[in-house]
Design a protein around this motif. Structure first.
Motif, PDB file in Angstrom:
ATOM      1  N   LYS A   1     -11.114 -14.213 -12.165  1.00 39.11           N
ATOM      2  CA  LYS A   1     -12.229 -13.179 -13.381  1.00 39.11           C
ATOM      3  C   LYS A   1     -12.215 -13.836 -14.357  1.00 39.11           C
ATOM      4  CE  LYS A   1     -10.585  -8.710 -13.158  1.00 39.11           C
ATOM      5  NZ  LYS A   1     -10.168  -7.858 -12.764  1.00 39.11           N
ATOM      6  N   GLU A   2     -13.285 -13.235 -14.966  1.00 33.34           N
ATOM      7  CA  GLU A   2     -12.384 -13.613 -16.691  1.00 33.34           C
ATOM      8  C   GLU A   2     -11.693 -12.213 -17.188  1.00 33.34           C
ATOM      9  OE1 GLU A   2     -16.431 -12.547 -18.768  1.00 33.34           O
ATOM     10  OE2 GLU A   2     -17.493 -14.154 -17.504  1.00 33.34           O
ATOM     11  N   ALA A   3     -11.093 -12.902 -18.141  1.00 28.25           N
ATOM     12  CA  ALA A   3      -9.912 -11.983 -18.618  1.00 28.25           C
ATOM     13  C   ALA A   3     -10.683 -10.648 -19.774  1.00 28.25           C
ATOM     14  CB  ALA A   3      -9.736 -13.136 -19.710  1.00 28.25           C
ATOM     15  N   SER A   4      -9.452 -10.010 -19.043  1.00 25.63           N
ATOM     16  CA  SER A   4      -9.890  -8.443 -19.808  1.00 25.63           C
ATOM     17  C   SER A   4      -9.089  -8.837 -21.058  1.00 25.63           C
ATOM     18  CB  SER A   4      -9.054  -7.996 -19.024  1.00 25.63           C
ATOM     19  OG  SER A   4      -7.335  -7.865 -19.260  1.00 25.63           O
ATOM     20  N   PRO A   5      -9.256  -7.850 -22.100  1.00 21.28           N
ATOM     21  CA  PRO A   5      -8.473  -7.614 -23.061  1.00 21.28           C
ATOM     22  C   PRO A   5      -7.391  -8.881 -23.495  1.00 21.28           C
ATOM     23  CG  PRO A   5     -10.211  -6.250 -23.209  1.00 21.28           C
ATOM     24  CD  PRO A   5      -9.848  -6.755 -22.009  1.00 21.28           C
ATOM     25  N   LEU A   6      -6.334  -8.294 -22.517  1.00 18.26           N
ATOM     26  CA  LEU A   6      -5.023  -8.041 -23.011  1.00 18.26           C
ATOM     27  C   LEU A   6      -4.583 -10.301 -22.113  1.00 18.26           C
ATOM     28  CD1 LEU A   6      -1.685  -7.911 -23.114  1.00 18.26           C
ATOM     29  CD2 LEU A   6      -2.143  -6.807 -20.205  1.00 18.26           C
ATOM     30  N   PHE A   7      -5.890 -10.292 -21.278  1.00 16.29           N
ATOM     31  CA  PHE A   7      -5.499 -11.918 -21.132  1.00 16.29           C
ATOM     32  C   PHE A   7      -6.373 -12.492 -21.593  1.00 16.29           C
ATOM     33  CE2 PHE A   7      -3.558  -9.413 -16.711  1.00 16.29           C
ATOM     34  CZ  PHE A   7      -2.338 -10.215 -17.358  1.00 16.29           C
ATOM     35  N   GLU A   8      -7.066 -12.075 -22.293  1.00 15.43           N
ATOM     36  CA  GLU A   8      -8.520 -12.786 -23.961  1.00 15.43           C
ATOM     37  C   GLU A   8      -7.101 -13.433 -24.845  1.00 15.43           C
ATOM     38  OE1 GLU A   8     -12.047 -11.319 -25.209  1.00 15.43           O
ATOM     39  OE2 GLU A   8     -13.146 -10.985 -23.514  1.00 15.43           O
ATOM     40  N   LYS A   9      -6.175 -12.673 -25.141  1.00 15.26           N
ATOM     41  CA  LYS A   9      -4.887 -12.954 -26.456  1.00 15.26           C
ATOM     42  C   LYS A   9      -4.106 -13.470 -25.857  1.00 15.26           C
ATOM     43  CE  LYS A   9      -5.350  -8.596 -28.168  1.00 15.26           C
ATOM     44  NZ  LYS A   9      -4.660  -6.922 -28.735  1.00 15.26           N
ATOM     45  N   ILE A  10      -3.837 -13.613 -23.910  1.00 19.06           N
ATOM     46  CA  ILE A  10      -2.343 -14.401 -23.828  1.00 19.06           C
ATOM     47  C   ILE A  10      -3.017 -16.072 -23.297  1.00 19.06           C
ATOM     48  CG2 ILE A  10      -0.849 -14.446 -21.835  1.00 19.06           C
ATOM     49  CD1 ILE A  10      -0.562 -12.085 -22.008  1.00 19.06           C
ATOM     50  N   HIS A  11      -4.343 -15.769 -22.831  1.00 23.98           N
ATOM     51  CA  HIS A  11      -5.163 -17.054 -22.275  1.00 23.98           C
ATOM     52  C   HIS A  11      -6.378 -17.132 -22.859  1.00 23.98           C
ATOM     53  CE1 HIS A  11      -6.042 -19.364 -18.365  1.00 23.98           C
ATOM     54  NE2 HIS A  11      -5.235 -20.244 -18.887  1.00 23.98           N
ATOM     55  N   ASN A  12      -6.055 -17.452 -23.819  1.00 24.04           N
ATOM     56  CA  ASN A  12      -6.881 -18.250 -24.909  1.00 24.04           C
ATOM     57  C   ASN A  12      -7.414 -19.005 -24.804  1.00 24.04           C
ATOM     58  OD1 ASN A  12      -4.385 -19.181 -25.778  1.00 24.04           O
ATOM     59  ND2 ASN A  12      -5.570 -19.140 -28.130  1.00 24.04           N
ATOM     60  N   LYS A  13      -7.448 -20.168 -23.917  1.00 18.73           N
ATOM     61  CA  LYS A  13      -8.587 -21.109 -24.210  1.00 18.73           C
ATOM     62  C   LYS A  13      -9.142 -21.285 -22.931  1.00 18.73           C
ATOM     63  CE  LYS A  13      -8.365 -25.909 -24.615  1.00 18.73           C
ATOM     64  NZ  LYS A  13      -7.160 -27.594 -24.765  1.00 18.73           N
ATOM     65  N   ARG A  14      -8.832 -20.889 -21.894  1.00 11.64           N
ATOM     66  CA  ARG A  14     -10.317 -20.336 -20.512  1.00 11.64           C
ATOM     67  C   ARG A  14     -10.560 -19.001 -20.227  1.00 11.64           C
ATOM     68  NH1 ARG A  14      -9.275 -24.136 -16.617  1.00 11.64           N
ATOM     69  NH2 ARG A  14      -9.198 -26.763 -17.630  1.00 11.64           N
ATOM     70  N   LYS A  15      -9.484 -18.552 -20.816  1.00 14.61           N
ATOM     71  CA  LYS A  15     -10.062 -16.454 -20.856  1.00 14.61           C
ATOM     72  C   LYS A  15      -9.999 -16.176 -19.555  1.00 14.61           C
ATOM     73  CE  LYS A  15     -11.767 -16.493 -25.603  1.00 14.61           C
ATOM     74  NZ  LYS A  15     -12.440 -15.987 -26.578  1.00 14.61           N
ATOM     75  N   ARG A  16      -9.202 -16.988 -19.000  1.00 13.32           N
ATOM     76  CA  ARG A  16      -9.036 -16.478 -17.162  1.00 13.32           C
ATOM     77  C   ARG A  16      -8.301 -15.590 -16.837  1.00 13.32           C
ATOM     78  NH1 ARG A  16     -14.476 -16.594 -14.609  1.00 13.32           N
ATOM     79  NH2 ARG A  16     -13.061 -17.088 -12.934  1.00 13.32           N
ATOM     80  N   GLN A  17      -7.845 -15.190 -15.631  1.00 16.18           N
ATOM     81  CA  GLN A  17      -7.102 -14.102 -14.779  1.00 16.18           C
ATOM     82  C   GLN A  17      -7.389 -14.184 -13.745  1.00 16.18           C
ATOM     83  OE1 GLN A  17      -7.604  -9.857 -16.669  1.00 16.18           O
ATOM     84  NE2 GLN A  17      -6.497  -9.452 -15.081  1.00 16.18           N
ATOM     85  N   PRO A  18      -6.051 -13.423 -13.608  1.00 18.75           N
ATOM     86  CA  PRO A  18      -6.115 -13.605 -11.477  1.00 18.75           C
ATOM     87  C   PRO A  18      -6.201 -12.194 -11.200  1.00 18.75           C
ATOM     88  CG  PRO A  18      -3.457 -13.464 -12.315  1.00 18.75           C
ATOM     89  CD  PRO A  18      -4.761 -13.991 -13.112  1.00 18.75           C
ATOM     90  N   VAL A  19      -7.425 -12.265  -9.815  1.00 17.89           N
ATOM     91  CA  VAL A  19      -7.572 -10.899  -9.954  1.00 17.89           C
ATOM     92  C   VAL A  19      -6.682 -10.118  -9.002  1.00 17.89           C
ATOM     93  CG1 VAL A  19      -9.459  -8.999  -8.348  1.00 17.89           C
ATOM     94  CG2 VAL A  19     -10.288 -11.467  -9.455  1.00 17.89           C
ATOM     95  N   ILE A  20      -6.089  -8.804 -10.253  1.00 24.30           N
ATOM     96  CA  ILE A  20      -4.805  -8.371  -9.858  1.00 24.30           C
ATOM     97  C   ILE A  20      -5.315  -6.913  -8.736  1.00 24.30           C
ATOM     98  CG2 ILE A  20      -2.135  -6.958 -10.524  1.00 24.30           C
ATOM     99  CD1 ILE A  20      -3.052  -8.882 -12.555  1.00 24.30           C
ATOM    100  N   LEU A  21      -4.685  -6.551  -8.346  1.00 27.09           N
ATOM    101  CA  LEU A  21      -4.667  -4.529  -7.231  1.00 27.09           C
ATOM    102  C   LEU A  21      -3.850  -4.699  -7.664  1.00 27.09           C
ATOM    103  CD1 LEU A  21      -5.641  -6.552  -3.987  1.00 27.09           C
ATOM    104  CD2 LEU A  21      -7.424  -6.020  -5.492  1.00 27.09           C
ATOM    105  N   ASN A  22      -4.658  -3.047  -6.961  1.00 29.28           N
ATOM    106  CA  ASN A  22      -3.618  -1.832  -7.229  1.00 29.28           C
ATOM    107  C   ASN A  22      -2.734  -2.248  -5.932  1.00 29.28           C
ATOM    108  OD1 ASN A  22      -5.580  -0.214  -6.004  1.00 29.28           O
ATOM    109  ND2 ASN A  22      -6.239   0.723  -8.241  1.00 29.28           N
ATOM    110  N   ILE A  23      -2.049  -1.162  -5.176  1.00 26.02           N
ATOM    111  CA  ILE A  23      -1.717  -0.391  -3.933  1.00 26.02           C
ATOM    112  C   ILE A  23      -2.892  -0.446  -3.092  1.00 26.02           C
ATOM    113  CG2 ILE A  23      -1.026   2.047  -4.054  1.00 26.02           C
ATOM    114  CD1 ILE A  23       0.424  -0.976  -1.459  1.00 26.02           C
ATOM    115  N   GLU A  24      -3.523   0.639  -3.889  1.00 26.63           N
ATOM    116  CA  GLU A  24      -5.038   1.307  -2.698  1.00 26.63           C
ATOM    117  C   GLU A  24      -5.901   0.217  -2.340  1.00 26.63           C
ATOM    118  OE1 GLU A  24      -8.395   4.867  -3.327  1.00 26.63           O
ATOM    119  OE2 GLU A  24      -6.832   4.385  -4.531  1.00 26.63           O
ATOM    120  N   ASN A  25      -5.722  -0.494  -3.461  1.00 26.37           N
ATOM    121  CA  ASN A  25      -6.968  -1.381  -3.583  1.00 26.37           C
ATOM    122  C   ASN A  25      -6.641  -2.931  -2.457  1.00 26.37           C
ATOM    123  OD1 ASN A  25      -9.284  -0.381  -4.153  1.00 26.37           O
ATOM    124  ND2 ASN A  25      -8.877  -0.726  -6.231  1.00 26.37           N
TER     125      ASN A  25
END
Length: 245
Positions: A160-184
């Protein structure tokens, strides 16, 4: 995008964390082996928790293949689809429209347990890999979808679209994997989810404060380097980056 992962947790740890059992005991020794760097383009076997059998950890090939293909079609399909990312990732924004994804999103969702994953940061045309892992050292649950080709399970990691943290890291594509907590993670595998429910899970933001991020060797991206070694997870500082995350 998410094309590189690591899986270093023992199967027993995954079974305890997710309250599941390995589907075939003969696979335990193989999946107990630590993989410090799995390159998705090599289409490795990984463990997933499939919606259709949500009480097990099952082997699956990284790289989703369309339903209707046969087992003999898998490798030719991977070669053909490399220009489209080899089926390693699936854009969550397209899951209900894309011809492959829409066949899986309602009934073939999965959780992909990893110990961490790598994302590239671009600096003047050079790629610097960041390693992302859990501060608690617990498994990270990535959301995915899968297909069954004859008896072979193939999967993709949802992005999905990058969060603020991943925008800094993956600054070209600005994407990130969908990460789930244990409940989700448990919710994601529910057979009762509607399209709206699925969208809601996809839009839940994983707490950035739960993640540990740092740069590692640029050898991660070199085909000439054996990067499936413990040393690849060691921090490497690049003064030229000047990036704090």
């Amino acid at each position: 995008m998410c094309f590189h992962t690591s899986t270093t947790h023992k199967v027993k740890r995954l079974e305890s964390f997710y309250k599941v059992k390995l589907s075939d005991e003969s696979n335990r020794i193989s999946f107990d082996k630590s993989n410090y760097h799995l390159n998705g383009f090599a289409h490795p076997n990984m463990l997933i928790i499939p919606q259709q059998k949500s009480d097990v950890l099952a082997p699956a090939v990284w790289g989703i293949v369309p339903s209707g293909k046969s087992k003999s079609d898998i490798n030719p399909y991977f070669k053909e689809s490399v220009k489209f990312g080899s089926g390693l990732n699936a854009r969550s924004e397209k899951v209900f429209q894309h011809f492959i994804y829409r066949d899986s999103i309602m009934t073939k969702r999965c959780v992909i347990p990893v110990s961490g994953f790598f994302e590239p940061h671009d600096q003047k045309g050079k790629k610097y890999p960041f390693y992302i892992t859990s501060k608690s050292k617990e498994p990270i649950s990535l959301a995915g979808i899968y297909t069954i080709i004859d008896k072979v399970v193939t999967f993709a990691i949802l992005t999905k679209e990058a969060s603020p943290l991943f925008e800094k890291i993956h600054n070209k594509r600005k994407r990130q994997p969908v990460i789930l907590n244990i409940e989700n993670s448990h919710n994601w595998l529910s057979v009762d989810l509607t399209e709206s429910d699925i969208q809601n899970v996809l839009h839940v933001e994983y707490p950035e404060g739960n993640l540990n991020t740092y740069t590692v060797s640029r050898g991660l991206f070199s085909p000439k380097v054996d990067s499936n070694v413990l040393e690849i997870l060691k921090p490497v500082v690049y003064e030229e980056l000047g990036l704090k995350v």
